[in-house]
Design a protein around this motif. Structure first.
Motif, short mmCIF file in Angstrom:
data_model
loop_
_atom_site.label_atom_id
_atom_site.label_comp_id
_atom_site.label_asym_id
_atom_site.label_seq_id
_atom_site.Cartn_x
_atom_site.Cartn_y
_atom_site.Cartn_z
N TRP A 29 18.88 -7.02 -5.64
CA TRP A 29 17.31 -6.51 -5.29
C TRP A 29 17.12 -5.30 -5.70
O TRP A 29 18.03 -4.20 -5.65
CB TRP A 29 17.18 -7.15 -3.83
N CYS A 30 15.95 -4.79 -5.57
CA CYS A 30 15.69 -3.47 -5.94
C CYS A 30 15.96 -2.60 -4.82
O CYS A 30 15.92 -3.04 -3.61
CB CYS A 30 13.99 -3.33 -6.09
N CYS A 33 14.31 -2.82 -1.09
CA CYS A 33 13.80 -4.18 -0.98
C CYS A 33 14.31 -4.61 0.61
O CYS A 33 15.47 -4.53 0.81
CB CYS A 33 14.42 -5.03 -1.85
N CYS A 64 12.73 -13.73 -5.72
CA CYS A 64 13.78 -12.79 -5.33
C CYS A 64 14.59 -12.97 -4.21
O CYS A 64 15.94 -13.08 -4.35
CB CYS A 64 12.80 -11.42 -5.18
N ASN A 134 6.92 -11.13 1.80
CA ASN A 134 6.70 -9.76 1.20
C ASN A 134 5.03 -9.92 0.64
O ASN A 134 4.59 -9.11 0.23
CB ASN A 134 7.48 -9.73 0.21
N GLN A 212 8.58 -8.81 5.21
CA GLN A 212 9.68 -8.07 4.35
C GLN A 212 8.98 -7.19 3.48
O GLN A 212 7.99 -7.33 2.83
CB GLN A 212 10.44 -9.26 3.66
N CYS A 214 8.58 -5.14 0.14
CA CYS A 214 8.78 -5.25 -1.53
C CYS A 214 8.10 -3.78 -1.80
O CYS A 214 6.80 -3.85 -2.07
CB CYS A 214 8.00 -6.21 -1.91
N PRO A 215 8.66 -2.90 -1.97
CA PRO A 215 8.21 -1.51 -2.20
C PRO A 215 7.65 -1.61 -3.76
O PRO A 215 6.79 -0.80 -4.25
CB PRO A 215 9.20 -0.42 -2.17
N VAL A 216 8.06 -2.57 -4.55
CA VAL A 216 7.90 -2.83 -6.01
C VAL A 216 6.45 -3.17 -6.07
O VAL A 216 5.57 -2.79 -7.09
CB VAL A 216 8.70 -3.37 -6.64
N TYR A 217 6.23 -4.42 -5.38
CA TYR A 217 4.81 -5.03 -5.65
C TYR A 217 3.75 -5.18 -4.74
O TYR A 217 2.75 -5.35 -4.66
CB TYR A 217 5.10 -6.47 -6.24
#
Ligand SMILES: Cc1ncc(C[n+]2csc(CCOP(=O)(O)OP(=O)(O)O)c2C)c(N)n1
Ligand code: SF4
Ligand SMILES: [Mg+2]
Lengths: 317, 718
Positions: A29-30, A33, A64, A134, A212, A214-217
Motif C-alpha cells: 500500500w502507499c 495509507c 486496494c 476511504n 480510512q 487515502c492520502p493519494v486520492y
C-alpha cells in the motif's frame, strides 16, 4: 480454541503465536495509507486471541483494501469485486471451526456488492467484516464511490459530486437481524484495536465501518475529520467498548449509549454533524445462519447411503 | 460487377459437392406437408448454366407449392382460423379389446383440476404394470390462469408401451379433456392427429351461459371436422353422485375411466391412490377410491374402447423408481456426497432444489437460497474452497450472471459443479420451454481462456449418474464441471432402474491432515496440469487463493512466463480428460449415407427416428455426445465413414433459404459450429427453436429429406 484434545495444554506450549506468525507478504500500500494500521490491528487481534493460522481465513473482494489477505500468513481468499461476502458466507457455511475475516472497500461493499452487503448482514454468520471506507475508488484511481462527499472532485465527476453520499450506518441499522455494528477511524489506534477485538469476539456478523485515510486520492475525506475532532462522538457504555481515560481524552464529545438500543443507534447514525465512534448496536442473540447451514455435518458414508436409500424409497413403485 | 449483384445472382441457387441446386422456401403453413423447402438439382457444375436454368425450375417448384396450398385451403375452407393443422379423414377406429404396442394419452384441464395428478398416477400404474413410460407435464405459463382459456391448459402427456420409452413421441392417441377450450392450445402444438380419440366433459353443453354453450358447440363441431373422434361424456354429472364439488375428485374418476380403457390392474391403481393420499389419511383415500371405481364402472358401461398394452421384456426384473430429470439431479447431488447446493430460483431448474430442500437432510446436505445468482455461486465456491465440493443449480440466465465467478473458480482451480437446466431463448425468453441454446456459452462463455469440463445428460438416468461423475471430475481435475440438462429432461417423468447405492459415489470429508510445507499450493505436474489442493484447516498449507494471475505458490505474478504457464496448466487438464475418454458409440451401422450427431435430451427421439428410417431401408446412423468440453475422441474418423454428417439440435440456426443467408454466412446450430472447428469437416445441421422437445416423426422427415438430397447429388455427379 486449541481443540478438545486431551493434550491441549501441550499444544499451547508448542504453538504460541507471535505477530509474525500472522504476517504474510510485505504490504504494497502507499505510504500513509490507513490500510496499514488496520492490518496491524488485525494481526494484533489474532495474536491476542492466539487463533490458529490454519483455521483462519481472510476473504476479500477487489480494491486496494482487498489486497489484505495476501498480507496475512493464514488461509486467504482474494475473490471478485463486490463478492467477498457471499464467498465468506460460503466458506463459513460448512466450517464452523474456521475464523473468518472479511476485508472490503466502500466501492466493493456498498456499490457493486450492495445486494450482498444487505443480505450478509441479515444472515449474521459468524465473521468479522471490516469496511475500509476511504470515500473513493482507490485501486482504479479516483472514481466516485457511494460514500464520496458532495462536491468532491473525482475522475468520474470532475466538476464535483452532486449526489449526497450513502450513509452506510443507517442502511446497516435498517437491516433486520443485524448483531454488531461499529464505526471507527483508522488513526485512533487504541479505539480501533478495542473495537476490532470486540468485533472478533462477537459471535455473529460484526460489521465495522472504518473511515480510512487515502492520502493519494481522497485526502480531504479523512483530513476534514482529523482536523476537526469535534466531529467525532465517542460512544461509551458498560456494554459497549471499554477504553481507558487516555483514549477518552482524545474525544471532545462523548455520549453514553446502550448498544442494545437500536432506536438510539439509528438516531446517532442519522446525525450527519457527528460521527459516532465505537459500538452502535449489539445483539448477541440474533439468529445465526451459520448454525442453520451446518446441519448434518459429519454424517458418515454409511448414514448417507441409508439416507439415499430412504430418499429413493420415496420414488419406488 | 459489385458485391451486391454477385450475391443476388445466386438467388434460389446453392451448391452441394460442386453441383448447383435450386431451392425454394415453403410457406410455414405447408411445412408439415412439404418440409422446409423444395429442392431440385440442376445437374450442372457451372454457375452460368445454373443461373439460366434456375428460372424454369423455380417456376415448377412454385407451382407445386401453389397446388399444395389449394388442397390445403379446400380442406380447411370452413374451419375457423385459430384451428390449425389437423386434416384428412379419420382412420377407422376399432372397438372392442385391442392389443397395442404403445399409446400416447393426454389429460388436460384448467389448472387446479388435478389433471396432472391423474396423469402422474396413470404413468405410475403403467410403470408398475411393466410398461415403458415417458410422462411430460403440460404447464400453463401462469400460476392460476383464468378458466377455460386455451393457453391455460394444464395436465399431462403419458406415452407408455411395450418398450423402454425415451421421449414424448408424436401425436396423442387418446385425450381426456375437462373442457373444450384447453384442447385448442394442444391442437396448436400439433399434439393430435386425425383419429385421436377425445373424451370430453359435456357439462358445458348445458352451461347457464349461452356464450359458453355456443363455444362448446362450435368447438365440438370443429374438432370433428379436423378428424378428432369426439365422445362427449357426462363426467361432472357422474361425479356429482359422489361428491359435492367435482373440481376435486374428477381426476380420480378419469383415472378410473383410463384404467378401464387400458386394462390396468385395479389393485395397483387403488394402491397408487392410497399412496398419493397417504398423508391425508383414510378420510380422503376412501372417496377417491370410490371416484376411481365409479369411473372404472362408467367406462365399462359407456366407453367402447378397450386396449391391452403388454409389458416389455425385461420389465419388472429390477426395482424401479419414478422420477423426473430434476429429481434425478437432486438425488445425484445427494449420491455424490456433495453437501451444499446454493441456488437462486429460476425455471425450469428450481424444482431440483425444491426436491433437495425436502430430502437433502437425509444425506446431511443443505440448500442455500441466495440473494441472487452471483451470490449463489459465490457461496458454493466459498464452500468448495473450505473443504467439500459444492454445487449450484440454475438455468441459462443464471449461468450468465455466474460467468465471472466461473472464471474465478477455473483460475483458482477450485472444484465446483454447476447444473444448467436449459430453457428457451436469450433473455427471459421461454422460461418453461426446452432449448439447447447454452452449449457454446457453456463451453466458451467466460473472459479469457477458461477451460472447463462440460457434459450433457441424454436421459433421466444420466441426470443422476452425471452429477456423481461431475463431482468426481471436479475434484480429480480441480476445476469447474458444468452439467447441461434441459426443460425436457426436467419435466419428463419416467420409471428408471433404481440406482444401487454405492459407497464410492460419496466424497470424502475434507482432508485436515498436515500439509507438507514444501509443496506449493499449485504444484502443477507439467504433463497433466494437476496438483493437490490445500484446504483450510490443513496446517502448513496456508495460501491465499487469488483470481489474479499467480504462480505455483499462489503469489500474484504478472510476468509473461508465469501467465503462460498458468494458462497452459489449466488447459492441459482438459487434454488429460480427453485422453481418458472413449470414442462415442454409433447407433446403427458404422458407415452409410447420413450420420446424425446429437447431444443432450434429444437422443431418444433421434434414435427412434433413425431406427424408423433404417427400417425403411435408409443408410442412416446416429452418434450421441455426452462430453462437449473436451469432446470425445475419434469423431473425425467416425464422421469420415459417412457421406454426410448433420447435427440435429433444438437451438437456432439460419434456415439456409432465409433471405441473404448463404453457405458462407449461415449461422449454424451450436454443436455443428463446435464440430466444424474441431474436425475441419463440413458438418451440416438441422435445428429449430419450437419450444417443445423434438419428436421422432418430424426428425424422420428431416432425415429422409436429407437422404433424398444426397441421392440427387449422387445421380447428378454420376
Ligand atoms: C467486475 C469488476 N468491475 C470493476 C472492476 C474494477 N475495480 C477494481 S477495484 C474497484 C473499486 C475499488 O474501490 P473500493 O472498493 O472502494 O476499494 P479501494 O481500492 O478504495 O480500497 C473497481 C471498480 C473489477 N475488478 N471487477
Ligand atoms: S491509493 Fe489510497 S487506498 Fe490505495 S493504497 Fe494508496 S493510499 Fe491506500
Ligand atoms: Mg474505497
Amino acid at each position: 480454541m486449541f481443540g478438545l484434545k486431551g493434550d491441549w495444554s501441550l499444544d499451547v506450549k508448542e504453538r504460541y503465536f507471535t505477530i509474525d506468525n500472522y504476517c504474510g507478504a510485505q504490504p504494497r500500500w502507499c505510504t500513509g495509507c490507513g490500510d496499514l494500521g488496520i492490518l496491524t490491528a488485525i494481526h494484533r487481534t489474532c495474536r491476542d486471541a492466539q487463533v490458529l493460522p490454519e483455521k483462519t481465513v481472510a476473504v476479500s473482494g477487489i480494491g486496494c483494501s482487498s489486497r489484505l489477505p495476501h498480507y496475512m500468513k493464514t488461509y486467504g481468499f482474494h475473490g471478485l469485486h463486490g463478492r467477498a461476502l457471499p464467498i465468506a458466507c460460503g466458506v463459513k457455511s460448512r466450517r464452523p471451526d474456521l475464523d473468518i475475516w472479511v476485508a472490503t472497500g466502500d466501492g466493493d461493499c456498498f456499490s457493486i456488492g450492495g445486494c450482498h452487503w444487505i443480505h450478509a448482514l441479515r444472515y449474521n454468520m459468524d465473521m468479522t467484516v471490516l469496511v475500509f471506507d476511504n470515500g473513493i475508488y482507490g485501486l482504479t484511481k479516483k472514481q466516485t464511490s457511494p460514500t464520496t462527499p458532495l462536491e468532491f472532485l473525482t475522475n468520474t465527476h470532475p466538476d464535483g459530486v452532486q449526489l449526497p453520499p450513502l450513509n452506510p450506518l443507517t442502511v446497516t441499522l435498517g437491516v433486520n437481524n443485524i448483531s454488531f455494528v461499529a464505526q471507527i477511524v483508522d488513526w485512533n489506534v487504541p479505539l480501533m484495536n478495542a473495537v476490532i477485538k470486540a468485533a472478533h469476539d462477537h459471535k455473529g456478523t460484526s460489521f465495522v465501518r472504518i473511515i480510512q485515510r487515502c492520502p493519494v486520492y481522497s485526502e480531504e475525506f479523512s483530513k476534514s475529520i482529523q482536523d476537526d475532532p469535534s466531529r467525532l462522538l465517542l460512544l461509551t457504555h458498560e456494554n459497549g467498548i471499554q477504553v481507558d481515560d487516555a483514549v477518552k481524552r482524545m474525544f471532545q464529545n462523548t455520549q453514553e449509549h446502550d448498544p442494545s438500543n437500536i432506536h438510539e443507534a439509528r438516531m446517532l447514525a442519522e446525525d450527519a454533524s457527528l460521527l459516532p465512534m465505537g459500538l452502535l448496536y449489539h445483539n448477541p442473540d440474533a439468529v445465526r445462519y451459520d448454525e442453520l447451514s451446518a446441519v448434518g455435518l459429519g454424517m458418515s458414508v454409511e448414514e448417507k447411503m441409508a439416507g439415499l436409500n430412504t430418499a429413493l424409497d420415496h420414488f419406488a413403485i | 460487377m459489385t458485391q451486391a449483384e454477385n450475391v443476388s445472382d445466386t438467388k434460389y441457387l446453392f451448391k452441394r459437392d460442386e453441383t448447383w441446386w435450386v431451392k425454394v422456401a415453403v410457406p410455414r403453413t405447408l411445412r408439415e406437408e412439404l418440409g422446409y423447402d423444395l429442392r431440385r438439382s440442376l445437374h450442372t457444375h457451372d454457375l452460368e448454366q445454373a443461373r439460366e436454368a434456375r428460372w424454369a425450375v423455380v417456376e415448377e417448384l412454385r407451382a407445386e407449392i401453389e397446388k399444395a396450398r389449394q388442397e390445403e385451403s379446400e380442406v380447411s375452407a370452413d374451419k375457423e382460423s385459430k384451428v390449425v393443422d389437423i386434416k384428412a379423414a379419420p382412420p377407422e377406429t376399432k372397438k372392442g379389446l385391442q392389443r397395442i404396442d404403445e399409446h400416447i394419452v393426454e389429460i388436460v384441464s384448467d389448472s387446479g383440476e388435478g389433471a396432472q395428478k391423474c396423469g402422474q398416477s396413470f404413468g405410475a400404474i403403467s410403470g408398475k404394470m411393466g410398461n415403458g413410460v415417458w410422462t411430460v407435464e403440460i404447464i400453463p405459463a401462469e400460476i392460476q390462469p383464468p378458466p377455460r382459456q386455451p393457453d391455460g391448459a394444464s395436465g399431462n402427456r403419458i406415452r407408455f408401451g411395450s418398450k423402454y420409452m425415451t421421449n414424448m413421441g408424436n401425436e396423442a392417441d387418446l385425450v381426456v379433456a375437462f373442457n373444450e377450450q384447453v384442447l385448442y392450445s394442444r391442437i396448436a402444438n400439433s399434439a393430435y392427429k386425425p383419429g385421436t380419440i377425445v373424451l370430453l366433459e359435456n357439462m358445458w353443453a348445458d352451461d347457464p351461459f349461452e356464450a359458453i354453450r355456443e363455444q362448446y358447440r362450435v368447438a365440438v363441431e370443429q374438432f370433428r371436422e379436423m378428424g378428432l373422434i369426439v365422445h362427449e361424456l357426462p363426467m361432472q354429472q357422474e361425479c356429482l353422485k359422489l361428491v359435492a364439488d367435482p373440481r376435486k375428485g374428477k381426476n380420480m374418476f378419469v383415472l378410473g375411466i383410463l384404467c378401464h380403457i387400458y386394462s390396468r390392474d385395479t389393485e395397483k391403481a387403488l394402491d397408487e391412490i392410497s399412496r398419493i393420499f397417504a398423508k391425508k389419511g383414510e378420510a380422503v383415500i376412501k372417496p377417491n377410491h370410490d371416484l376411481f371405481n365409479a369411473g372404472y364402472d362408467f367406462a365399462r358401461e359407456n366407453v367402447e374402447y378397450r386396449f391391452e398394452v403388454p409389458p416389455y421384456e425385461g420389465a419388472g426384473d429390477k426395482p424401479t423408481v419414478v422420477v423426473n430429470g430434476n429429481t434425478a439431479v437432486g438425488l445425484g447431488v445427494m449420491a455424490s456426497g456433495m453437501e451444499m447446493v446454493a441456488m437462486y430460483p429460476i425455471t425450469p431448474a428450481t424444482s431440483a432444489s425444491h426436491y433437495l430442500a425436502s430430502d437433502y437432510h437425509l444425506t446431511g446436505g443443505f440448500v442455500h437460497q441466495a440473494e441472487d445468482e452471483i451470490a449463489a455461486i459465490g457461496f458454493a465456491i466459498g464452500a468448495s474452497y473450505a473443504g467439500k465440493t459444492a454445487c449450484t443449480i440454475t438455468s441459462g440466465p443464471g449461468v450468465a450472471l455466474k460467468t465471472e465467478m466461473i472464471g474465478l473458480a477455473i483460475m483458482a482451480e477450485l472444484p465446483l459443479v454447476i447444473v444448467d437446466v436449459q430453457r428457451g431463448s436469450p433473455s427471459t425468453g421461454l422460461p418453461t420451454k426446452v432449448e439447447q441454446g447454452d452449449l457454446l456459452s457453456s463451453v466458451f462463455g467466460a473472459p479469457g481462456d477458461s477451460p472447463k469440463i462440460v457434459i450433457a445428460a441424454a436421459t433421466i438416468t444420466e441426470c443422476f449418474d452425471f452429477v456423481i461423475m461431475a463431482r468426481k471430475l471436479a475434484e480429480d481435475f480441480r476445476t469447474v464441471v458444468l452439467l447441461l440438462t434441459d426443460a425436457n429432461l426436467a419435466t419428463g417423468v419416467q420409471p428408471i432402474d433404481r440406482p444401487e447405492v454405492n459407497e464410492d459415489w460419496f466424497s470424502a470429508p475434507p482432508d485436515q491432515s498436515v500439509w507438507d510445507k514444501n509443496i506449493p499450493p499449485y504444484d502443477w505436474d507439467e504433463k497433466t496440469g494437476l496438483s493437490e489442493r490445500p484446504i483450510p484447516g490443513m496446517r502448513g498449507g496456508e495460501y491465499v487463493l487469488t483470481g489474479l494471475a499467480h504462480n505455483r505458490h499462489a503469489k500474484i505474478a504478472y510476468d509473461s512466463a508465469t501467465n503462460q504457464e498458468g494458462a497452459d496448466m489449466r488447459s492441459r487438464k482438459l487434454a488429460v480428460v480427453a485422453a481418458s475418454l472413449k470414442p462415442p458409440e454409433i447407433h446403427g451401422a458404422a458407415e452409410g449415407d447420413l450420420l446424425i450427431v446429437s447431444w443432450g435430451s434429444t437422443m431418444g427421439a433421434i434414435q427412434e427416428a433413425v431406427d424408423q428410417a433404417i427400417a425403411k431401408g435408409h443408410e442412416v446412423s446416429s452418434v450421441h455426445l455426452r462430453f462437449l468440453s473436451p469432446l470425445e475422441p475419434g469423431l473425425k474418423k467416425i464422421f469420415s465413414a459417412f457421406k454426410r454428417v448433420m447435427t440435429v439440435e433444438i437451438n437456432y440456426s439460419d434456415d439456409p433459404d432465409a433471405p441473404l443467408v448463404t453457405d458462407e454466412n449461415r449461422r449454424r446450430a451450436q454443436l455443428a459450429q463446435l464440430l466444424r472447428g474441431h474436425t475441419l469437416m463440413d458438418i451440416d445441421c438441422w435445428s429449430a427453436v419450437p419450444g417443445h422437445p423434438l419428436q421422432p416423426g418430424p426428425i424422420e422427415k428431416v432425415i429422409i429429406a436429407r437422404l433424398e438430397e444426397l441421392k440427387e447429388e449422387a445421380s447428378c455427379s454420376a
